[in-house]
Design a protein around this motif. Structure first.
Motif, short mmCIF file in Angstrom:
data_model
loop_
_atom_site.label_atom_id
_atom_site.label_comp_id
_atom_site.label_asym_id
_atom_site.label_seq_id
_atom_site.Cartn_x
_atom_site.Cartn_y
_atom_site.Cartn_z
N GLY A 45 -28.58 29.88 8.16
CA GLY A 45 -28.69 28.05 8.38
C GLY A 45 -26.58 28.02 8.69
N SER A 46 -25.85 26.89 9.62
CA SER A 46 -25.13 27.00 9.99
C SER A 46 -24.71 24.88 10.04
CB SER A 46 -24.07 26.88 10.97
OG SER A 46 -24.88 27.06 12.47
N GLY A 47 -23.03 24.92 9.24
CA GLY A 47 -22.79 23.07 9.35
C GLY A 47 -22.31 22.81 7.52
N PRO A 48 -22.21 21.95 7.62
CA PRO A 48 -22.21 20.86 6.21
C PRO A 48 -23.26 21.52 5.07
CG PRO A 48 -22.58 19.23 8.33
CD PRO A 48 -22.75 20.22 8.94
N VAL A 49 -22.54 22.25 4.01
CA VAL A 49 -23.17 22.30 3.11
C VAL A 49 -24.39 22.03 2.15
CG1 VAL A 49 -23.11 23.49 0.95
CG2 VAL A 49 -21.48 23.88 2.76
N CYS A 50 -25.48 22.09 1.88
CA CYS A 50 -26.16 22.12 1.56
C CYS A 50 -27.05 22.52 0.15
CB CYS A 50 -27.32 20.41 2.83
SG CYS A 50 -29.02 20.05 1.88
N LEU A 51 -26.85 22.46 -1.11
CA LEU A 51 -27.60 22.88 -1.94
C LEU A 51 -28.96 22.10 -2.26
CD1 LEU A 51 -24.50 23.63 -2.74
CD2 LEU A 51 -25.65 23.57 -4.92
N ALA A 52 -29.93 23.46 -1.82
CA ALA A 52 -31.99 22.80 -2.25
C ALA A 52 -31.83 23.49 -3.91
CB ALA A 52 -32.42 23.37 -1.40
N HIS A 53 -32.12 22.57 -4.59
CA HIS A 53 -32.87 23.39 -5.90
C HIS A 53 -34.60 23.18 -6.26
CE1 HIS A 53 -33.55 23.61 -10.31
NE2 HIS A 53 -31.87 24.05 -10.15
N PRO A 54 -35.32 24.43 -6.38
CA PRO A 54 -36.87 24.12 -6.12
C PRO A 54 -36.78 23.38 -7.90
CG PRO A 54 -35.78 26.65 -6.67
CD PRO A 54 -34.89 25.66 -6.62
N GLY A 55 -38.63 23.06 -7.55
CA GLY A 55 -39.95 22.57 -8.95
C GLY A 55 -39.37 24.10 -9.82
N GLY A 56 -40.59 22.97 -10.94
CA GLY A 56 -40.88 23.43 -12.02
C GLY A 56 -41.18 22.97 -13.17
N PRO A 57 -40.13 23.31 -13.90
CA PRO A 57 -39.66 24.61 -14.03
C PRO A 57 -40.31 25.70 -14.24
CG PRO A 57 -39.66 23.42 -16.00
CD PRO A 57 -40.29 22.69 -15.51
N GLY A 58 -39.58 26.50 -13.44
CA GLY A 58 -39.95 27.88 -13.51
C GLY A 58 -40.68 28.56 -11.59
N ILE A 59 -39.87 27.79 -10.81
CA ILE A 59 -40.87 27.95 -9.57
C ILE A 59 -40.03 28.91 -8.77
CG2 ILE A 59 -42.58 27.59 -7.66
CD1 ILE A 59 -43.36 24.90 -9.52
N GLY A 60 -40.85 29.73 -8.24
CA GLY A 60 -39.42 30.78 -7.23
C GLY A 60 -39.16 30.02 -6.63
N TRP A 61 -38.58 30.40 -5.68
CA TRP A 61 -37.19 29.07 -4.70
C TRP A 61 -37.96 29.07 -3.38
CZ3 TRP A 61 -35.25 31.11 -0.20
CH2 TRP A 61 -34.84 31.97 -0.26
N GLU A 62 -38.89 30.62 -3.03
CA GLU A 62 -38.86 30.48 -1.95
C GLU A 62 -39.77 29.59 -1.19
OE1 GLU A 62 -38.41 34.73 -3.79
OE2 GLU A 62 -39.29 32.22 -4.33
N TYR A 63 -40.81 28.92 -1.77
CA TYR A 63 -41.61 27.58 -0.75
C TYR A 63 -40.32 26.84 -0.97
CZ TYR A 63 -40.59 23.80 -4.73
OH TYR A 63 -40.33 23.27 -5.01
N LEU A 64 -39.32 26.38 -1.13
CA LEU A 64 -38.77 25.75 -0.91
C LEU A 64 -37.99 25.95 0.63
CD1 LEU A 64 -37.88 22.84 -1.95
CD2 LEU A 64 -35.78 23.30 -2.92
N ARG A 65 -37.72 26.70 0.92
CA ARG A 65 -37.29 27.55 2.66
C ARG A 65 -37.31 26.12 3.63
NH1 ARG A 65 -35.12 32.11 4.66
NH2 ARG A 65 -33.96 31.71 6.12
N MET A 66 -36.21 25.85 3.97
CA MET A 66 -36.38 24.53 5.31
C MET A 66 -35.88 25.28 6.57
SD MET A 66 -35.78 21.48 2.27
CE MET A 66 -36.85 20.70 1.11
N ALA A 67 -36.66 25.96 7.36
CA ALA A 67 -35.94 26.29 8.72
C ALA A 67 -35.85 25.35 9.07
CB ALA A 67 -36.78 27.33 9.17
#
Length: 316
Positions: A45-67
């Protein structure tokens, strides 16, 4: 409270391949005790920066993709330590809230922007709260998504009760849900990665408002979920920042699915009542994964909040 303007959080030009915010996958090395541990993050993406931290603990990050958010924000998806291709800690007991906040801070510093938006989902919301309390000057805004300020015995008991109700409501049509309560309460710390992943995939329908009504849509995502066992071996006190919430400085959007059995409106209300500068959005017809179930409403809520606080421009 002064709010961040867009110029504070714009990344360097993505055309620069040496930028820590260039699109794609990045790996940094983070000191932790006497070790140095690799940590991966992914930029889109582009624009202001937003860090996204997934859940779990231990769940892979891919499910949190927010197109949808990537159209207005530079989304930085953290691949937490102990998951995916990020490194593993030498001592699995060290997967604690302090450790996750330490690794998150390493990413924030590496990005070389004054302040960022921080979005934390579920357990990632615990990490986001801890980080914002410890480093308020680095956060322009928070999105606390399907999370809670506490995860004590009462919290987990309520989750088990809700799962039991889900089982009773659906077991006649879907007999497999009879095993959901035992799966939810299983000892992930005694499993390997495949075992933890099997538990997550088994119980995924309970995390959605209407999995079976939209099974053709959600089944592929269910098959790709990954969970890693090592983070469940952390030795930490129960998460509880309720007494600290009045000092939470950044403005926060508290967002929850109406039918989230584990981090629903009850826990969103605790966040809203405890912290001063918050607003709440409850997404109807959504469970624990509103960004998948109701993406248009989810994206609009997040961007409207960020627009109101000067992080993004007019999104109308």
């Amino acid at each position: 409270m002064k709010h961040t303007h867009q110029r504070d959080v714009l990344p360097r030009t993505p055309e620069d391949p040496s930028s820590p915010l260039s699109p794609g996958t990045h790996t940094i090395t983070v000191p932790h005790g006497s070790a140095r541990v690799a940590l991966r993050y992914h930029v889109a993406g582009s624009g202001p920066v937003c860090l996204a931290h997934p859940g779990g603990p231990g769940i892979g990050w891919e499910y949190l993709r927010m197109a949808g958010l990537e159209d207005a924000l530079t989304m930085v998806y953290v691949e937490p330590v102990g998951t995916g291709d990020s490194g593993r800690l030498p001592d699995p007991r060290d997967y604690t809230m302090a450790t996750y906040a330490h690794f998150l801070h390493a990413v924030v510093q590496h990005l070389e922007v004054p302040r960022v938006t921080l979005l934390g989902h579920s357990h990632g919301g615990f990490v986001a709260q801890r980080y914002a309390l410890d480093h308020p000057a680095r956060i322009a805004a928070l999105v606390l998504y399907d999370t809670s300020p506490v995860a004590d015995e009462e919290f987990w008991s309520a989750a088990v009760d809700a799962m039991e109700r889900f089982m009773k409501d659906h077991v006649d049509e879907h007999p497999e849900v009879a095993d959901y309560v035992s799966a939810l309460t299983s000892r992930l710390d005694l499993m390997n990665d495949d075992g933890a992943t099997a538990v997550l995939r088994t119980t995924m329908p309970a995390y959605l408002y209407d999995y079976w009504g939209r099974e053709a849509e959600f089944a592929p995502a269910r098959r790709t979920l990954r969970m890693y066992a090592a983070p469940s071996r952390g030795e930490d006190s129960p998460f509880d920042v309720r007494d600290e919430l009045p000092s939470l400085a950044p403005p926060a959007l508290v967002l929850a699915g109406r039918h989230d059995f584990i981090c629903g409106p009850r826990w969103a209300a605790l966040l809203h009542e405890g912290a001063e500068d918050t607003e709440v959005t409850i997404v109807e017809k959504a469970g624990h994964l509103a960004h998948l179930e109701q993406p248009a409403q989810f994206d609009a809520s997040v961007l409207a909040f960020l627009g109101a606080h000067g992080v993004v421009g007019d999104v109308r």
